[in-house]
Write an enzyme that holds these catalytic residues in place. Structure first.
Site, PDB file in Angstrom:
ATOM      1  N   ARG A   1     -54.462  89.961 -45.282  1.00 48.65           N
ATOM      2  CA  ARG A   1     -54.267  90.341 -43.873  1.00 48.65           C
ATOM      3  C   ARG A   1     -55.605  90.488 -43.167  1.00 48.65           C
ATOM      4  O   ARG A   1     -55.689  90.278 -41.957  1.00 48.65           O
ATOM      5  CB  ARG A   1     -53.390  91.593 -43.787  1.00 48.65           C
ATOM      6  CG  ARG A   1     -51.967  91.263 -44.235  1.00 48.65           C
ATOM      7  CD  ARG A   1     -51.047  92.454 -44.264  1.00 48.65           C
ATOM      8  NE  ARG A   1     -49.744  92.077 -44.835  1.00 48.65           N
ATOM      9  CZ  ARG A   1     -48.794  92.930 -45.131  1.00 48.65           C
ATOM     10  NH1 ARG A   1     -48.964  94.223 -44.916  1.00 48.65           N
ATOM     11  NH2 ARG A   1     -47.658  92.495 -45.646  1.00 48.65           N
TER      12      ARG A   1
ATOM     13  N   CYS B   1     -44.867  80.790 -40.405  1.00 46.47           N
ATOM     14  CA  CYS B   1     -44.623  82.206 -40.132  1.00 46.47           C
ATOM     15  C   CYS B   1     -45.290  82.560 -38.806  1.00 46.47           C
ATOM     16  O   CYS B   1     -46.011  81.742 -38.244  1.00 46.47           O
ATOM     17  CB  CYS B   1     -45.180  83.076 -41.256  1.00 46.47           C
ATOM     18  SG  CYS B   1     -44.576  84.788 -41.197  1.00 46.47           S
TER      19      CYS B   1
ATOM     20  N   TYR C   1     -56.211  81.297 -55.297  1.00 44.46           N
ATOM     21  CA  TYR C   1     -57.550  81.181 -54.707  1.00 44.46           C
ATOM     22  C   TYR C   1     -58.562  80.669 -55.728  1.00 44.46           C
ATOM     23  O   TYR C   1     -59.691  80.373 -55.374  1.00 44.46           O
ATOM     24  CB  TYR C   1     -57.971  82.542 -54.122  1.00 44.46           C
ATOM     25  CG  TYR C   1     -56.993  83.001 -53.054  1.00 44.46           C
ATOM     26  CD1 TYR C   1     -57.047  82.459 -51.776  1.00 44.46           C
ATOM     27  CD2 TYR C   1     -55.968  83.908 -53.353  1.00 44.46           C
ATOM     28  CE1 TYR C   1     -56.119  82.821 -50.803  1.00 44.46           C
ATOM     29  CE2 TYR C   1     -55.042  84.283 -52.386  1.00 44.46           C
ATOM     30  CZ  TYR C   1     -55.121  83.732 -51.120  1.00 44.46           C
ATOM     31  OH  TYR C   1     -54.191  84.084 -50.162  1.00 44.46           O
TER      32      TYR C   1
ATOM     33  N   CYS D   1     -43.687  89.195 -38.115  1.00 39.51           N
ATOM     34  CA  CYS D   1     -43.376  87.804 -38.443  1.00 39.51           C
ATOM     35  C   CYS D   1     -42.353  87.158 -37.509  1.00 39.51           C
ATOM     36  O   CYS D   1     -41.665  86.213 -37.895  1.00 39.51           O
ATOM     37  CB  CYS D   1     -42.946  87.717 -39.904  1.00 39.51           C
ATOM     38  SG  CYS D   1     -44.231  88.347 -41.016  1.00 39.51           S
TER      39      CYS D   1
ATOM     40  N   ARG E   1     -43.704  95.784 -43.159  1.00 37.16           N
ATOM     41  CA  ARG E   1     -42.793  94.631 -43.234  1.00 37.16           C
ATOM     42  C   ARG E   1     -41.565  94.920 -44.093  1.00 37.16           C
ATOM     43  O   ARG E   1     -40.902  94.005 -44.569  1.00 37.16           O
ATOM     44  CB  ARG E   1     -43.540  93.426 -43.823  1.00 37.16           C
ATOM     45  CG  ARG E   1     -44.782  93.009 -43.052  1.00 37.16           C
ATOM     46  CD  ARG E   1     -45.049  91.537 -43.226  1.00 37.16           C
ATOM     47  NE  ARG E   1     -46.421  91.148 -42.996  1.00 37.16           N
ATOM     48  CZ  ARG E   1     -47.028  91.150 -41.816  1.00 37.16           C
ATOM     49  NH1 ARG E   1     -46.377  91.568 -40.749  1.00 37.16           N
ATOM     50  NH2 ARG E   1     -48.283  90.764 -41.718  1.00 37.16           N
TER      51      ARG E   1
ATOM     52  N   LYS F   1     -39.873  87.227 -51.793  1.00 38.63           N
ATOM     53  CA  LYS F   1     -41.181  87.740 -51.362  1.00 38.63           C
ATOM     54  C   LYS F   1     -41.048  89.235 -51.112  1.00 38.63           C
ATOM     55  O   LYS F   1     -40.248  89.670 -50.286  1.00 38.63           O
ATOM     56  CB  LYS F   1     -41.617  87.016 -50.090  1.00 38.63           C
ATOM     57  CG  LYS F   1     -42.898  87.561 -49.492  1.00 38.63           C
ATOM     58  CD  LYS F   1     -43.344  86.734 -48.301  1.00 38.63           C
ATOM     59  CE  LYS F   1     -44.575  87.330 -47.650  1.00 38.63           C
ATOM     60  NZ  LYS F   1     -45.015  86.535 -46.488  1.00 38.63           N
TER      61      LYS F   1
ATOM     62  N   GLU G   1     -31.400  86.043 -53.036  1.00 38.56           N
ATOM     63  CA  GLU G   1     -32.285  85.401 -52.051  1.00 38.56           C
ATOM     64  C   GLU G   1     -32.476  83.915 -52.382  1.00 38.56           C
ATOM     65  O   GLU G   1     -32.405  83.049 -51.512  1.00 38.56           O
ATOM     66  CB  GLU G   1     -33.665  86.083 -52.027  1.00 38.56           C
ATOM     67  CG  GLU G   1     -33.690  87.454 -51.362  1.00 38.56           C
ATOM     68  CD  GLU G   1     -33.695  87.384 -49.838  1.00 38.56           C
ATOM     69  OE1 GLU G   1     -33.675  86.263 -49.281  1.00 38.56           O
ATOM     70  OE2 GLU G   1     -33.711  88.447 -49.197  1.00 38.56           O
TER      71      GLU G   1
ATOM     72  N   SER H   1     -53.715  87.580 -52.722  1.00 37.18           N
ATOM     73  CA  SER H   1     -55.067  88.054 -52.423  1.00 37.18           C
ATOM     74  C   SER H   1     -55.464  89.312 -53.194  1.00 37.18           C
ATOM     75  O   SER H   1     -56.554  89.376 -53.760  1.00 37.18           O
ATOM     76  CB  SER H   1     -55.198  88.293 -50.917  1.00 37.18           C
ATOM     77  OG  SER H   1     -54.221  89.222 -50.464  1.00 37.18           O
TER      78      SER H   1
ATOM     79  N   LYS I   1     -43.270  85.896 -55.105  1.00 38.59           N
ATOM     80  CA  LYS I   1     -44.548  86.403 -54.613  1.00 38.59           C
ATOM     81  C   LYS I   1     -44.497  87.906 -54.481  1.00 38.59           C
ATOM     82  O   LYS I   1     -43.511  88.409 -53.944  1.00 38.59           O
ATOM     83  CB  LYS I   1     -44.803  85.752 -53.244  1.00 38.59           C
ATOM     84  CG  LYS I   1     -46.053  86.173 -52.544  1.00 38.59           C
ATOM     85  CD  LYS I   1     -46.101  85.542 -51.185  1.00 38.59           C
ATOM     86  CE  LYS I   1     -47.247  86.181 -50.434  1.00 38.59           C
ATOM     87  NZ  LYS I   1     -47.156  86.009 -49.014  1.00 38.59           N
TER      88      LYS I   1
HETATM   89  C1  PBG Z   1     -47.266  85.580 -44.228  1.00 38.93           C
HETATM   90  C2  PBG Z   1     -47.989  85.503 -45.517  1.00 38.93           C
HETATM   91  C3  PBG Z   1     -48.643  86.541 -46.184  1.00 38.93           C
HETATM   92  C4  PBG Z   1     -49.190  85.995 -47.350  1.00 38.93           C
HETATM   93  C5  PBG Z   1     -48.861  84.640 -47.368  1.00 38.93           C
HETATM   94  N1  PBG Z   1     -48.100  84.361 -46.233  1.00 38.93           N
HETATM   95  C6  PBG Z   1     -48.878  87.948 -45.786  1.00 38.93           C
HETATM   96  C7  PBG Z   1     -47.788  88.872 -45.508  1.00 38.93           C
HETATM   97  O1  PBG Z   1     -46.617  88.622 -45.775  1.00 38.93           O
HETATM   98  O2  PBG Z   1     -48.127  89.925 -44.956  1.00 38.93           O
HETATM   99  C8  PBG Z   1     -49.985  86.760 -48.369  1.00 38.93           C
HETATM  100  C9  PBG Z   1     -50.814  85.965 -49.320  1.00 38.93           C
HETATM  101  C10 PBG Z   1     -51.850  86.727 -50.062  1.00 38.93           C
HETATM  102  O3  PBG Z   1     -51.874  87.980 -50.085  1.00 38.93           O
HETATM  103  O4  PBG Z   1     -52.700  86.076 -50.691  1.00 38.93           O
HETATM  104  N2  PBG Z   1     -47.638  84.564 -43.351  1.00 38.93           N
END
Ligand code: PBG
Length: 323
Positions: A202, A113, A312, A123, A214, A192, A231, A273, A246
């Site tokens: 972030r 990405c 995590y 992105c 986004r 996603k 998708e 996260s 996700k």
């Molecule tokens: C984009 C990406 C994101 C996450 C994984 N790959 C962030 C986004 O789309 O803004 C989020 C993962 C997480 O929140 O643990 N490269």
């Protein structure tokens, strides 16, 4: 029904959902420098790591029997095109080479990405459409192909595009095939959602959009859930080998729908996260028990249909389950 619950061994015998360290993939953030372990305030227990520290983590991941790592690069300089991400000596390329060199048997996935690498935090490169600034879909595809090939050359085992550009899987598949990497599998972040649960990530990846959001490329959480199936179908058609949903906990319905619609397709979920940090915060106040809540959550994600989980807690899972 209680006869099935009375004896612990009977409960174990009739259980049908399992969770093991091999089902867990650990996300790690790699930054420039040496001897750097820079804690991420909004993600207790997680840190940005320099490559030498990353190797120590990789060795532990291998010892604990984890399914693998997924790596995110944090470059020291960013620009409008995210140039560090397509350069053979970028932070992620060096990190992958170092890990594969130190722990060759450990599976290494790379997130493909641009948001960690662009100065605007989106992105892909930007363009104006009808007075609105948007990510330029097709210009991004070309760059994604280049980025993926540099990851492959560095030794990545699985390529995981997360940018939600239309056609990204096809473009990456063609670029990999053209560079003699037709054997490398693609794990597509297919469904996603544009989610506030990514907030702490972030901070960790220094990838927050500098303006806007986004929602012009990631999915709308209020959209018809069958959009997720479209998708996934597009990505499989374009050559995706594995599929991801996700976030996880607030999207178990989507996970279950994808599982039912595409039996046999390897399916991942990203327990993101914000989901991690909420539990960490509540546990730090002694309102809940971290271990129990984490294991229950991850087991529920498996029950909903995930074959493996990006989490995590991957290392903790291994320790908790062997204790
Ligand atoms: C984009 C990406 C994101 C996450 C994984 N790959 C962030 C986004 O789309 O803004 C989020 C993962 C997480 O929140 O643990 N490269």
């Amino acid at each position: 029904m209680r006869r099935l619950r009375h004896h612990p061994a009977v409960r174990k015998l009739v259980a049908s959902t399992s969770l093991s360290p091999a089902d867990c993939v650990l996300p790690l953030f790699v930054c420039e420098g040496e001897g750097v372990t820079s804690p991420i305030a909004s993600m207790p227990g997680q840190a940005q790591l320099s490559i030498d520290r990353l190797i120590t983590e990789a060795e532990q991941a291998q010892e604990l029997g984890l399914g693998g790592l997924i790596l995110f690069g944090i470059p020291s300089t960013k620009d409008a095109l995210g140039s560090d991400s397509t350069c053979e000596d970028g932070i992620i390329q060096r990190a992958v080479r170092a890990v594969k060199n130190a722990v060759p048997e450990l599976l290494v996935m790379t997130d493909v990405c641009f948001c960690e690498y662009t100065d605007h935090g989106h992105c892909g490169p930007l363009t104006e459409i009808d007075g609105r600034t948007e990510v330029n879909n097709d210009a991004t595809l070309e760059l994604l192909g280049r980025q993926a090939v540099t990851h492959a050359k560095s030794g990545a085992d699985v390529i995981a595009p997360s940018g939600m550009m239309d056609g990204m899987v096809g473009a990456i598949r063609a670029a990999l095939d053209g560079a003699n990497f037709s054997h490398l599998p693609i794990l597509s972040y297919a469904a996603k959602y544009a989610s506030a649960f990514y907030g702490p990530f972030r901070d960790a990846a220094e990838s927050a959009p500098q303006f806007g959001d986004r929602r012009g490329y990631q999915m709308d959480f209020a959209a018809n859930p069958d959009q997720a199936l479209r998708e996934v179908a597009f990505d499989l058609d374009e050559g995706a080998d594995m599929i991801m949903v996700k976030p996880a906990m607030a999207y178990l319905d989507i996970l279950a729908k994808v599982r039912a619609a595409f039996p046999g397709v390897p399916l991942a979920a990203y327990h993101v996260s914000g989901e991690y940090s909420m539990i960490k915060a509540a546990a730090a106040s002694d309102w809940i028990d971290e271990r129990s809540i984490a294991l229950e959550s991850l087991t529920a994600i498996r029950r909903a249909g995930a074959d493996f989980i990006l989490t995590y807690w991957a290392k903790d899972v291994a320790r908790w389950l062997s204790a």
